[in-house]
Design an enzyme around this catalytic site. Structure first.
Site, PDB file in Angstrom:
ATOM      1  N   TYR A 155      30.310  46.338  33.883  1.00 13.76           N
ATOM      2  CA  TYR A 155      29.253  47.310  33.588  1.00 13.76           C
ATOM      3  C   TYR A 155      29.817  48.734  33.547  1.00 13.76           C
ATOM      4  O   TYR A 155      29.509  49.513  32.633  1.00 13.76           O
ATOM      5  CB  TYR A 155      28.166  47.186  34.651  1.00 13.76           C
ATOM      6  CG  TYR A 155      26.950  48.045  34.444  1.00 13.76           C
ATOM      7  CD1 TYR A 155      25.977  47.698  33.512  1.00 13.76           C
ATOM      8  CD2 TYR A 155      26.746  49.198  35.212  1.00 13.76           C
ATOM      9  CE1 TYR A 155      24.842  48.475  33.334  1.00 13.76           C
ATOM     10  CE2 TYR A 155      25.618  49.984  35.044  1.00 13.76           C
ATOM     11  CZ  TYR A 155      24.671  49.616  34.103  1.00 13.76           C
ATOM     12  OH  TYR A 155      23.541  50.399  33.933  1.00 13.76           O
ATOM     13  N   LYS A 159      29.765  51.210  30.284  1.00 12.53           N
ATOM     14  CA  LYS A 159      29.049  52.485  30.336  1.00 12.53           C
ATOM     15  C   LYS A 159      29.998  53.666  30.191  1.00 12.53           C
ATOM     16  O   LYS A 159      29.645  54.698  29.614  1.00 12.53           O
ATOM     17  CB  LYS A 159      28.251  52.576  31.637  1.00 12.53           C
ATOM     18  CG  LYS A 159      27.083  51.596  31.705  1.00 12.53           C
ATOM     19  CD  LYS A 159      26.106  51.783  30.554  1.00 12.53           C
ATOM     20  CE  LYS A 159      24.873  50.922  30.683  1.00 12.53           C
ATOM     21  NZ  LYS A 159      23.929  51.107  29.554  1.00 12.53           N
TER      22      LYS A 159
END
Length: 247
Positions: A155, A159
């Protein structure tokens, strides 16, 4: 704020931050497109709520990683509202596990949805944004992309990748006068936070200088400003909405 007759597409907007952004932009007069992958009922509920308040909204199904489905969504939106003026890449998932236990499939799935999905949608709508009088590309990232987080290597990488994508596209869109920016929320009061044990939430809050989580409305209002004509000289920026976690 100048949103009348402007079309705003928000990916992954059947719930959470995405639905809050849709409601905020519709309230300011935009034609809002609520994208969803599988949760048609939830998307229609968001759209119904907007219509009940006198706003304009449609739902559009597409898996953001599927080029054919995204192209079909583009045609559907074009038939209903014309070209898209504002694209907000909000769709994302998390599959959390410690890196030592993370599988290639878990890594690939998060990168595919959270980062490649933004590429696929931006590629499809790039010309719309470039040709719009006040074209806006807005990527929704996360404080995790700046700081990292235990069990979220996939993640965090996805991001963080959105920062580079945002800044590169800011350069490439500049000639047309359109902008590309990124909003990076911190921990926000969503269903994801509600699922965290209270003792863990207390620990997280203790690490936030403002001592609380963001509200969906606070994130949505930041996105609304960046999408507005008033933000026409802001591009290539990462706007943090994290209560001071980077201080």
């Amino acid at each position: 704020m100048g949103f009348e007759d402007r079309t705003c597409l928000i990916t992954g907007s059947s719930r959470g931050i995405g639905s809050g952004i849709a409601e905020e932009l519709a309230d300011k007069g935009a034609n809002v497109v609520i994208n969803y992958r599988a949760s048609a009922g939830a998307a229609e509920k968001v759209a119904d709520g907007i219509r009940e308040q006198g706003g304009e909204a449609m739902i559009a199904q597409a898996d953001v990683t599927d080029e054919e489905e995204v192209a079909a969504m583009h045609k559907e939106v074009d038939d209903a509202y014309g070209s898209v003026d504002v694209l907000i890449n909000n769709a994302g998932i998390n599959v959390d596990t410690m890196f030592s236990e993370m599988t290639r499939a878990e890594w690939d799935r998060v990168i595919e949805v959270d980062l490649t999905g933004a590429f696929v949608c931006t590629k499809e709508f790039f010309d719309d944004i470039a040709e719009a009088p006040e074209g806006r590309l807005i990527n929704i990232s996360s404080v995790v992309g700046k700081q990292g987080n235990l069990g979220q290597a996939n993640y965090a990488a996805a991001k963080s990748g959105m920062f580079g994508l945002t800044r590169t596209l800011a350069i490439e869109l500049a000639e047309s006068g359109s902008t590309s920016n990124c909003v990076a929320p911190g921990f926000t009061e969503t269903a994801m936070i509600e699922g965290i044990p209270e003792r863990v939430r207390d620990r997280i809050r203790s690490e936030i200088p403002l001592g609380r989580f963001a509200t969906i409305e606070e994130v949505a209002s930041t996105v609304r400003f960046i999408a507005s004509p008033e933000a026409s000289y802001i591009t290539g920026e990462v706007l943090d909405v994290n209560g001071g976690m980077d201080l």
